[in-house]
Design a protein around this motif. Structure first.
Motif, PDB file in Angstrom:
ATOM      1  N   LYS A   1       0.847  -1.197   0.000  1.00 62.10           N
ATOM      2  CA  LYS A   1       0.000   0.000   0.000  1.00 62.10           C
ATOM      3  C   LYS A   1       0.879   1.241   0.000  1.00 62.10           C
ATOM      4  O   LYS A   1       2.015   1.234   0.469  1.00 62.10           O
ATOM      5  N   ILE A   2       0.300   2.301  -0.543  1.00 64.50           N
ATOM      6  CA  ILE A   2       0.928   3.616  -0.515  1.00 64.50           C
ATOM      7  C   ILE A   2       0.033   4.509   0.332  1.00 64.50           C
ATOM      8  O   ILE A   2      -1.181   4.567   0.122  1.00 64.50           O
ATOM      9  N   GLU A   3       0.632   5.173   1.312  1.00 60.09           N
ATOM     10  CA  GLU A   3      -0.105   6.075   2.186  1.00 60.09           C
ATOM     11  C   GLU A   3       0.591   7.426   2.227  1.00 60.09           C
ATOM     12  O   GLU A   3       1.788   7.525   1.974  1.00 60.09           O
ATOM     13  N   LEU A   4      -0.164   8.439   2.563  1.00 62.78           N
ATOM     14  CA  LEU A   4       0.359   9.784   2.743  1.00 62.78           C
ATOM     15  C   LEU A   4       0.583   9.977   4.241  1.00 62.78           C
ATOM     16  O   LEU A   4      -0.345   9.820   5.033  1.00 62.78           O
ATOM     17  N   ASN A   5       1.838  10.305   4.642  1.00 65.95           N
ATOM     18  CA  ASN A   5       2.098  10.465   6.072  1.00 65.95           C
ATOM     19  C   ASN A   5       1.838  11.903   6.517  1.00 65.95           C
ATOM     20  O   ASN A   5       1.417  12.753   5.722  1.00 65.95           O
ATOM     21  N   GLU A   6       2.100  12.177   7.787  1.00 65.09           N
ATOM     22  CA  GLU A   6       1.806  13.494   8.363  1.00 65.09           C
ATOM     23  C   GLU A   6       2.657  14.611   7.756  1.00 65.09           C
ATOM     24  O   GLU A   6       2.330  15.791   7.874  1.00 65.09           O
ATOM     25  N   ASN A   7       3.764  14.247   7.072  1.00 63.55           N
ATOM     26  CA  ASN A   7       4.629  15.234   6.402  1.00 63.55           C
ATOM     27  C   ASN A   7       4.303  15.356   4.917  1.00 63.55           C
ATOM     28  O   ASN A   7       5.106  15.901   4.158  1.00 63.55           O
ATOM     29  N   ASN A   8       3.153  14.804   4.508  1.00 66.42           N
ATOM     30  CA  ASN A   8       2.742  14.791   3.094  1.00 66.42           C
ATOM     31  C   ASN A   8       3.727  14.066   2.198  1.00 66.42           C
ATOM     32  O   ASN A   8       3.912  14.428   1.038  1.00 66.42           O
ATOM     33  N   GLU A   9       4.374  13.016   2.735  1.00 66.97           N
ATOM     34  CA  GLU A   9       5.259  12.155   1.956  1.00 66.97           C
ATOM     35  C   GLU A   9       4.497  10.873   1.636  1.00 66.97           C
ATOM     36  O   GLU A   9       3.716  10.386   2.453  1.00 66.97           O
ATOM     37  N   LEU A  10       4.734  10.332   0.457  1.00 67.70           N
ATOM     38  CA  LEU A  10       4.114   9.062   0.074  1.00 67.70           C
ATOM     39  C   LEU A  10       5.001   7.926   0.570  1.00 67.70           C
ATOM     40  O   LEU A  10       6.192   7.873   0.265  1.00 67.70           O
ATOM     41  N   ILE A  11       4.400   7.020   1.329  1.00 61.41           N
ATOM     42  CA  ILE A  11       5.132   5.917   1.941  1.00 61.41           C
ATOM     43  C   ILE A  11       4.606   4.601   1.374  1.00 61.41           C
ATOM     44  O   ILE A  11       3.406   4.324   1.422  1.00 61.41           O
ATOM     45  N   LEU A  12       5.523   3.778   0.836  1.00 62.85           N
ATOM     46  CA  LEU A  12       5.188   2.452   0.313  1.00 62.85           C
ATOM     47  C   LEU A  12       5.513   1.416   1.378  1.00 62.85           C
ATOM     48  O   LEU A  12       6.625   1.408   1.922  1.00 62.85           O
ATOM     49  N   THR A  13       4.542   0.559   1.669  1.00 67.65           N
ATOM     50  CA  THR A  13       4.720  -0.499   2.662  1.00 67.65           C
ATOM     51  C   THR A  13       4.392  -1.841   2.027  1.00 67.65           C
ATOM     52  O   THR A  13       3.328  -2.001   1.428  1.00 67.65           O
ATOM     53  N   ASN A  14       5.305  -2.810   2.173  1.00 64.37           N
ATOM     54  CA  ASN A  14       5.069  -4.169   1.709  1.00 64.37           C
ATOM     55  C   ASN A  14       4.183  -4.877   2.730  1.00 64.37           C
ATOM     56  O   ASN A  14       4.426  -4.792   3.925  1.00 64.37           O
ATOM     57  N   LEU A  15       3.140  -5.562   2.272  1.00 66.90           N
ATOM     58  CA  LEU A  15       2.235  -6.292   3.161  1.00 66.90           C
ATOM     59  C   LEU A  15       2.340  -7.797   2.958  1.00 66.90           C
ATOM     60  O   LEU A  15       1.717  -8.560   3.692  1.00 66.90           O
ATOM     61  N   SER A  16       3.121  -8.232   1.975  1.00 68.45           N
ATOM     62  CA  SER A  16       3.222  -9.647   1.649  1.00 68.45           C
ATOM     63  C   SER A  16       4.409 -10.275   2.365  1.00 68.45           C
ATOM     64  O   SER A  16       5.536  -9.781   2.273  1.00 68.45           O
ATOM     65  N   SER A  17       4.157 -11.393   3.046  1.00 64.01           N
ATOM     66  CA  SER A  17       5.256 -12.109   3.705  1.00 64.01           C
ATOM     67  C   SER A  17       5.879 -13.149   2.782  1.00 64.01           C
ATOM     68  O   SER A  17       6.928 -13.697   3.084  1.00 64.01           O
ATOM     69  N   VAL A  18       5.255 -13.399   1.646  1.00 61.06           N
ATOM     70  CA  VAL A  18       5.726 -14.447   0.734  1.00 61.06           C
ATOM     71  C   VAL A  18       6.510 -13.874  -0.449  1.00 61.06           C
ATOM     72  O   VAL A  18       7.625 -14.298  -0.726  1.00 61.06           O
ATOM     73  N   ASN A  19       5.932 -12.929  -1.153  1.00 60.45           N
ATOM     74  CA  ASN A  19       6.557 -12.343  -2.339  1.00 60.45           C
ATOM     75  C   ASN A  19       6.719 -10.844  -2.127  1.00 60.45           C
ATOM     76  O   ASN A  19       5.740 -10.103  -2.173  1.00 60.45           O
ATOM     77  N   PRO A  20       7.946 -10.408  -1.894  1.00 58.51           N
ATOM     78  CA  PRO A  20       8.148  -9.005  -1.543  1.00 58.51           C
ATOM     79  C   PRO A  20       7.891  -8.051  -2.701  1.00 58.51           C
ATOM     80  O   PRO A  20       8.000  -8.402  -3.869  1.00 58.51           O
ATOM     81  N   THR A  21       7.558  -6.842  -2.328  1.00 53.91           N
ATOM     82  CA  THR A  21       7.454  -5.737  -3.272  1.00 53.91           C
ATOM     83  C   THR A  21       8.859  -5.207  -3.498  1.00 53.91           C
ATOM     84  O   THR A  21       9.691  -5.216  -2.596  1.00 53.91           O
ATOM     85  N   ARG A  22       9.139  -4.737  -4.721  1.00 55.85           N
ATOM     86  CA  ARG A  22      10.449  -4.142  -5.019  1.00 55.85           C
ATOM     87  C   ARG A  22      10.249  -2.679  -5.371  1.00 55.85           C
ATOM     88  O   ARG A  22       9.253  -2.309  -5.972  1.00 55.85           O
TER      89      ARG A  22
END
Length: 96
Positions: free
Chosen positions: A49-70
């Motif tokens: 997922k991509i979220e907007l943090n409190e500093n208005n930065e876009l943060i990408l977070t991997n949620l898969s434990s099997v196949n990682p995001t690159r």
């Protein structure tokens, strides 16, 4: 949710493909309620997922434990701030 730009699918031959309107948060995965659905068996129901943090930065977070995001070819082990032009890869699908 305000429109923040677009997410562009990178075609297999390297050219830009379909562009999706981008709002945050943006969930990638196989589930029906994902913002960007990837229908491959190796993709998790909620892959990243991509979220907007409190500093208005876009943060990408991997949620898969099997196949990682690159991101730009490197495995995403933790959340990371996205920069304009970063390449997100999930299995063999890439987005910018």
């Amino acid at each position: 949710m305000p429109l923040l730009g677009k997410i562009v699918v990178i075609e297999r031959h390297g050219e830009d493909g379909t562009a999706f309107p981008f709002t945050a948060p943006c969930l990638f995965g196989r589930k029906l309620d994902c913002d960007i659905r990837i229908q491959l068996p190796q993709v998790s129901d909620e892959h990243c997922k991509i979220e907007l943090n409190e500093n208005n930065e876009l943060i990408l977070t991997n949620l898969s434990s099997v196949n990682p995001t690159r991101i730009n070819g490197q495995v995403l082990n933790q959340s990371e701030r996205l920069k304009h032009g970063d390449l997100i890869t999930i299995i063999d699908r890439s987005y910018r």
